[in-house]
Design a protein around this motif. Structure first.
Motif, PDB file in Angstrom:
ATOM      1  N   ASN A   3       0.806  -1.231   0.000  1.00  0.00           N
ATOM      2  CA  ASN A   3       0.000   0.000   0.000  1.00  0.00           C
ATOM      3  C   ASN A   3       0.834   1.275   0.000  1.00  0.00           C
ATOM      4  O   ASN A   3       0.292   2.368  -0.029  1.00  0.00           O
ATOM      5  N   HIS A   4       2.160   1.121   0.062  1.00  0.00           N
ATOM      6  CA  HIS A   4       2.986   2.320   0.142  1.00  0.00           C
ATOM      7  C   HIS A   4       2.946   3.086  -1.186  1.00  0.00           C
ATOM      8  O   HIS A   4       2.889   2.498  -2.255  1.00  0.00           O
ATOM      9  N   VAL A   5       2.976   4.402  -1.052  1.00  0.00           N
ATOM     10  CA  VAL A   5       2.936   5.248  -2.238  1.00  0.00           C
ATOM     11  C   VAL A   5       4.333   5.832  -2.482  1.00  0.00           C
ATOM     12  O   VAL A   5       4.953   6.373  -1.573  1.00  0.00           O
ATOM     13  N   TYR A   6       4.834   5.642  -3.696  1.00  0.00           N
ATOM     14  CA  TYR A   6       6.168   6.140  -4.055  1.00  0.00           C
ATOM     15  C   TYR A   6       6.009   7.383  -4.918  1.00  0.00           C
ATOM     16  O   TYR A   6       5.193   7.394  -5.846  1.00  0.00           O
ATOM     17  N   LYS A   7       6.794   8.398  -4.599  1.00  0.00           N
ATOM     18  CA  LYS A   7       6.689   9.650  -5.359  1.00  0.00           C
ATOM     19  C   LYS A   7       7.653   9.614  -6.532  1.00  0.00           C
ATOM     20  O   LYS A   7       8.856   9.490  -6.368  1.00  0.00           O
ATOM     21  N   TYR A   8       7.089   9.744  -7.706  1.00  0.00           N
ATOM     22  CA  TYR A   8       7.887   9.712  -8.926  1.00  0.00           C
ATOM     23  C   TYR A   8       7.868  11.092  -9.560  1.00  0.00           C
ATOM     24  O   TYR A   8       6.812  11.620  -9.894  1.00  0.00           O
ATOM     25  N   SER A   9       9.059  11.671  -9.695  1.00  0.00           N
ATOM     26  CA  SER A   9       9.145  13.004 -10.266  1.00  0.00           C
ATOM     27  C   SER A   9       9.564  12.900 -11.726  1.00  0.00           C
ATOM     28  O   SER A   9      10.676  12.473 -12.038  1.00  0.00           O
ATOM     29  N   ASP A  10       8.683  13.280 -12.622  1.00  0.00           N
ATOM     30  CA  ASP A  10       8.953  13.157 -14.057  1.00  0.00           C
ATOM     31  C   ASP A  10      10.201  13.965 -14.436  1.00  0.00           C
ATOM     32  O   ASP A  10      10.267  15.163 -14.157  1.00  0.00           O
ATOM     33  N   PRO A  11      11.192  13.324 -15.053  1.00  0.00           N
ATOM     34  CA  PRO A  11      12.466  14.013 -15.313  1.00  0.00           C
ATOM     35  C   PRO A  11      12.331  15.149 -16.318  1.00  0.00           C
ATOM     36  O   PRO A  11      13.185  16.032 -16.364  1.00  0.00           O
ATOM     37  N   VAL A  12      11.299  15.171 -17.121  1.00  0.00           N
ATOM     38  CA  VAL A  12      11.141  16.243 -18.108  1.00  0.00           C
ATOM     39  C   VAL A  12      10.264  17.369 -17.551  1.00  0.00           C
ATOM     40  O   VAL A  12      10.670  18.522 -17.503  1.00  0.00           O
ATOM     41  N   THR A  13       9.079  17.009 -17.078  1.00  0.00           N
ATOM     42  CA  THR A  13       8.139  18.045 -16.638  1.00  0.00           C
ATOM     43  C   THR A  13       8.298  18.403 -15.157  1.00  0.00           C
ATOM     44  O   THR A  13       7.853  19.461 -14.723  1.00  0.00           O
ATOM     45  N   GLY A  14       8.927  17.536 -14.388  1.00  0.00           N
ATOM     46  CA  GLY A  14       9.064  17.781 -12.951  1.00  0.00           C
ATOM     47  C   GLY A  14       7.784  17.499 -12.172  1.00  0.00           C
ATOM     48  O   GLY A  14       7.734  17.649 -10.961  1.00  0.00           O
ATOM     49  N   VAL A  15       6.751  17.067 -12.882  1.00  0.00           N
ATOM     50  CA  VAL A  15       5.479  16.758 -12.213  1.00  0.00           C
ATOM     51  C   VAL A  15       5.643  15.498 -11.357  1.00  0.00           C
ATOM     52  O   VAL A  15       6.210  14.502 -11.799  1.00  0.00           O
ATOM     53  N   VAL A  16       5.176  15.599 -10.114  1.00  0.00           N
ATOM     54  CA  VAL A  16       5.303  14.456  -9.209  1.00  0.00           C
ATOM     55  C   VAL A  16       4.008  13.646  -9.210  1.00  0.00           C
ATOM     56  O   VAL A  16       2.925  14.199  -8.999  1.00  0.00           O
ATOM     57  N   THR A  17       4.145  12.334  -9.472  1.00  0.00           N
ATOM     58  CA  THR A  17       2.959  11.467  -9.396  1.00  0.00           C
ATOM     59  C   THR A  17       3.196  10.398  -8.329  1.00  0.00           C
ATOM     60  O   THR A  17       4.337  10.049  -8.031  1.00  0.00           O
ATOM     61  N   GLU A  18       2.108   9.911  -7.776  1.00  0.00           N
ATOM     62  CA  GLU A  18       2.216   8.874  -6.752  1.00  0.00           C
ATOM     63  C   GLU A  18       2.002   7.517  -7.396  1.00  0.00           C
ATOM     64  O   GLU A  18       0.998   7.291  -8.058  1.00  0.00           O
ATOM     65  N   LEU A  19       2.963   6.635  -7.197  1.00  0.00           N
ATOM     66  CA  LEU A  19       2.897   5.330  -7.848  1.00  0.00           C
ATOM     67  C   LEU A  19       2.916   4.208  -6.813  1.00  0.00           C
ATOM     68  O   LEU A  19       3.468   4.361  -5.723  1.00  0.00           O
ATOM     69  N   SER A  20       2.336   3.066  -7.192  1.00  0.00           N
ATOM     70  CA  SER A  20       2.428   1.881  -6.338  1.00  0.00           C
ATOM     71  C   SER A  20       3.813   1.262  -6.548  1.00  0.00           C
ATOM     72  O   SER A  20       4.536   1.618  -7.479  1.00  0.00           O
ATOM     73  N   GLN A  21       4.149   0.315  -5.699  1.00  0.00           N
ATOM     74  CA  GLN A  21       5.442  -0.360  -5.827  1.00  0.00           C
ATOM     75  C   GLN A  21       5.590  -0.999  -7.207  1.00  0.00           C
ATOM     76  O   GLN A  21       6.619  -0.864  -7.866  1.00  0.00           O
ATOM     77  N   GLU A  22       4.517  -1.687  -7.630  1.00  0.00           N
ATOM     78  CA  GLU A  22       4.563  -2.364  -8.924  1.00  0.00           C
ATOM     79  C   GLU A  22       4.806  -1.371 -10.061  1.00  0.00           C
ATOM     80  O   GLU A  22       5.600  -1.613 -10.962  1.00  0.00           O
ATOM     81  N   GLU A  23       4.135  -0.229  -9.983  1.00  0.00           N
ATOM     82  CA  GLU A  23       4.261   0.763 -11.052  1.00  0.00           C
ATOM     83  C   GLU A  23       5.656   1.391 -11.097  1.00  0.00           C
ATOM     84  O   GLU A  23       6.211   1.604 -12.159  1.00  0.00           O
ATOM     85  N   ILE A  24       6.203   1.656  -9.914  1.00  0.00           N
ATOM     86  CA  ILE A  24       7.515   2.330  -9.935  1.00  0.00           C
ATOM     87  C   ILE A  24       8.610   1.339 -10.330  1.00  0.00           C
ATOM     88  O   ILE A  24       9.522   1.677 -11.097  1.00  0.00           O
ATOM     89  N   VAL A  25       8.493   0.099  -9.874  1.00  0.00           N
ATOM     90  CA  VAL A  25       9.484  -0.915 -10.247  1.00  0.00           C
ATOM     91  C   VAL A  25       9.431  -1.173 -11.758  1.00  0.00           C
ATOM     92  O   VAL A  25      10.446  -1.416 -12.406  1.00  0.00           O
ATOM     93  N   ASP A  26       8.249  -1.085 -12.333  1.00  0.00           N
ATOM     94  CA  ASP A  26       8.081  -1.286 -13.765  1.00  0.00           C
ATOM     95  C   ASP A  26       8.875  -0.262 -14.579  1.00  0.00           C
ATOM     96  O   ASP A  26       9.320  -0.538 -15.694  1.00  0.00           O
ATOM     97  N   LYS A  27       9.083   0.917 -14.014  1.00  0.00           N
ATOM     98  CA  LYS A  27       9.823   1.965 -14.739  1.00  0.00           C
ATOM     99  C   LYS A  27      11.320   1.652 -14.871  1.00  0.00           C
ATOM    100  O   LYS A  27      12.029   2.313 -15.612  1.00  0.00           O
TER     101      LYS A  27
END
Ligand SMILES: [Zn+2]
Length: 605
Positions: free
Chosen positions: A184-208
């Motif tokens: 259930n933890h939320v990981y903050k992903y900061s887009d390297p181009v736009t700088g927009v921060v999105t909240e991702l699940s573990q599965e989503e961030i690991v997928d990147k």
């Protein structure tokens, strides 16, 4: 011209689970539980104390075991059914609750019947030897023997029930806390181009980590490490507690090493496992060779922890579901008609759920189910060649389970180290067929996928095994470990598989924290290395031995879990304690890397 993904997706390919039940409301489910409980009470009044008093003859014990087997067969059906429905639609909370209720019912039944195996384990050696010599028990020899390997480590029934029940508020509660925290933890992903921060699940961030753009992978690593940092104190506490819990239980049950109990359930000797783990360490050179070429292809100065899973190219070729079916069936046919005809039933009878749907669980699996029903497969098929490979892999499991249905429930499922015997084999057969027809770029991508997949199962899991071993040992000798301690061991062990070819940065130090296996199933990981190498080596033998090998191999699949791994392998003429056999697995891997190097030279032109 590009074709939309949806044209290749397996839309409408859904499984038919009616051999189990028709719906969660199917009245047969409740009826089956009521009947099981009535039967279990009868069973207990018929057999409690009988083994202890040595009152059962071999044929009476055979009757008892047959009845006992029915409980496990019928009891698992609602649980399997519920878990399959849930996997097909995880977003439906009613299905989650249904699964939970069915698991609890299974647990109640298990507690009622626990006495039987405890008595079987506690029975006197002479008495059991006499029983085993009688052919009335021929079908149950393996079950009795493997159950009794736990005898020296089994406590009295009162103690066993006490441990079972307190585990729910002890180790299992800590495991669940880890699961709840990480999933259930939320990981903050900061887009390297736009700088927009999105909240991702573990599965989503690991997928990147598999994104082709390096900046994206780096941003994912930043977010992942920061997120784990927030959980670190708690996870360090949880793992320390579980290490202590295992230390305690191993002491009470008199297990010599932290990994001993796992070897017992895997039906393997420590010396065989140690041999394989040692060889994995010695053969880290193939990993370095591969990553050197990958670095060149990616055009990077140095590879770090963010580049390990970077894709080389998107493989272009797509296959429709019908084409995938053809490829897999033809590949199977080229090896064994019996396996191909078993596989064709999965398609003809709708035993596969391949349609992409929101809420469907990620990944892919084969559920063996029971000998009197049939296995089913789940995956999300979008048409990529990797999806075809996944289908081949799961179909290997499927055919293995299909053929094992000759066995009774206790002899049906194999042990963990044998679990990949048919899946990796099927993957290799299909891999060779696909690469033969692919263009150079796709070939490189396919080899890269295959090789990285093998590293992930062989070398990475072996490194993880050493990580676990060292953590358990250090907890036993020095007391609690700090986050620093865990990070040091983790970094050393994972780095060792890469040599100088990939440099794991400090950011990687905390990445052990999300590995569920360490928490849930200590020492589970080595079975992956073991199974993959075993199958790679057998695959080589199959190629050199030709048709005479096929019948023996199919026979082994049909034997399911009725023999120990060593007994099954001896049918193929394989000795698991032989170093040369395991080296065969590495030779197969090395051949793939050598071909990858050659393709790269050709590509550079
Ligand atoms: Zn598998």
């Amino acid at each position: 011209m590009s074709v939309a993904t949806k044209d290749f997706a397996a839309t409408g390919v859904r499984w038919d689970l009616s051999s189990l039940f028709s719906s969660p409301d199917d009245p047969r489910i409740e009826k089956s539980w009521i009947a099981s409980h009535v039967e279990a009470d009868k069973f207990a009044s018929n057999y409690r104390g009988k083994l202890e008093e040595e009152e059962l003859s071999a044929s009476e014990l055979a009757v008892a075991l047959k009845e006992y087997e029915v409980f496990s067969n019928e009891g698992v059906k609602p649980v399997i059914y519920a878990s399959l429905l849930f996997a097909a639609d995880t977003s439906n909370p009613q299905l989650g609750a249904f699964l939970q209720s069915q698991s609890e019912k299974m647990s109640e039944l298990r507690v009622k019947l626990m006495f039987f195996e405890i008595e079987l384990q506690g029975a006197e050696e002479d008495y059991v030897a006499k029983l085993l010599a009688d052919d009335a028990l021929a079908n149950y020899r393996h079950f009795i023997k493997t159950t009794r390997t736990m005898s020296p480590h089994t406590l009295s029934e009162i103690e066993e029930v006490l441990l079972e029940e307190t585990a729910n508020t002890g180790c299992r509660a800590w495991q669940r806390l880890h699961e709840e925290l990480t999933s259930n933890h939320v990981y903050k992903y900061s887009d390297p181009v736009t700088g927009v921060v999105t909240e991702l699940s573990q599965e989503e961030i690991v997928d990147k980590f598999r994104d082709p753009v390096r900046k994206v992978r780096q941003a994912a690593a930043d977010g992942f490490s920061a997120g784990l940092g927030e959980l670190e104190r708690t996870i360090v506490f949880i793992y320390n507690t579980l290490l202590a819990d295992k230390k305690l239980e191993d002491r009470i049950r008199e297990f010599e090493h932290p990994e001993s109990s796992r070897h017992l359930s895997n039906e393997l000797d420590k010396s065989t496992v140690d041999l394989v783990m040692q060889l994995c360490k010695e053969r880290n050179d193939v990993v370095s060779r591969y990553y050197e070429v990958k670095r060149e292809l990616l055009g990077l100065e140095e590879l770090t922890h963010v580049d390990r899973y970077a894709p080389l190219f998107e493989s272009n070729e797509k296959k429709t579901w019908a084409e995938a079916q053809r490829i897999v069936l033809d590949s199977f046919e080229s090896f064994s008609s019996e396996m191909a005809s078993a596989a064709s039933e999965f398609f003809a009878k709708n035993w596969i759920d391949a349609e992409p749907r929101p809420g469907k669980s990620g990944g892919a699996f084969c559920s063996s189910n029971t000998p009197d029903t049939h296995p089913v497969l789940l995956q999300t098929y979008l048409g990529g060649l990797n999806d075809v490979m996944t289908l081949a892999h799961e179909m290997g499991h499927g055919v293995h389970a299909y053929l094992s249905r000759e066995q009774t429930p206790f002899n049906f499922n194999g042990t963990l180290p044998m679990a990949e015997l048919a899946s990796i084999f099927a993957e290799m057969v299909t891999f060779e067929k696909i690469v033969a027809g692919a263009d150079l770029k796709d070939k490189l991508a396919l080899y890269a996928d295959k090789i990285e997949g093998i590293f992930a199962t062989v070398h990475r899991q072996a490194s993880m095994f050493r990580f676990e071993q060292r953590c358990h040992e250090k907890r036993r000798s020095d007391g609690e470990l700090t986050a620093e301690d865990f990070g040091d061991i983790w970094q050393e062990e994972i780095q060792s598989m890469f040599g100088d070819s990939v440099k794991l940065g400090d950011q990687h130090r905390s990445w052990w924290e999300y590995v569920g296996h360490f928490i849930h199933t200590p020492f589970y990981v080595y079975a992956y290395s073991f199974g993959e190498l075993l199958t790679l080596s057998i695959y080589q033998i199959a190629k050199s031995e030709g048709p005479s090998f096929v019948d023996k191999y199919v026979q082994v699949l049909k034997l399911g879990g009725s023999r120990t791994p060593q007994e099954l392998m001896s049918i193929l003429g394989v000795d698991l304690s032989s170093k040369a056999f395991w080296e065969g697995g590495f030779a197969a891997l090395e051949a793939l890397v050598t071909e990858f190097e050659r393709l790269n030279r050709e590509y550079k032109g």
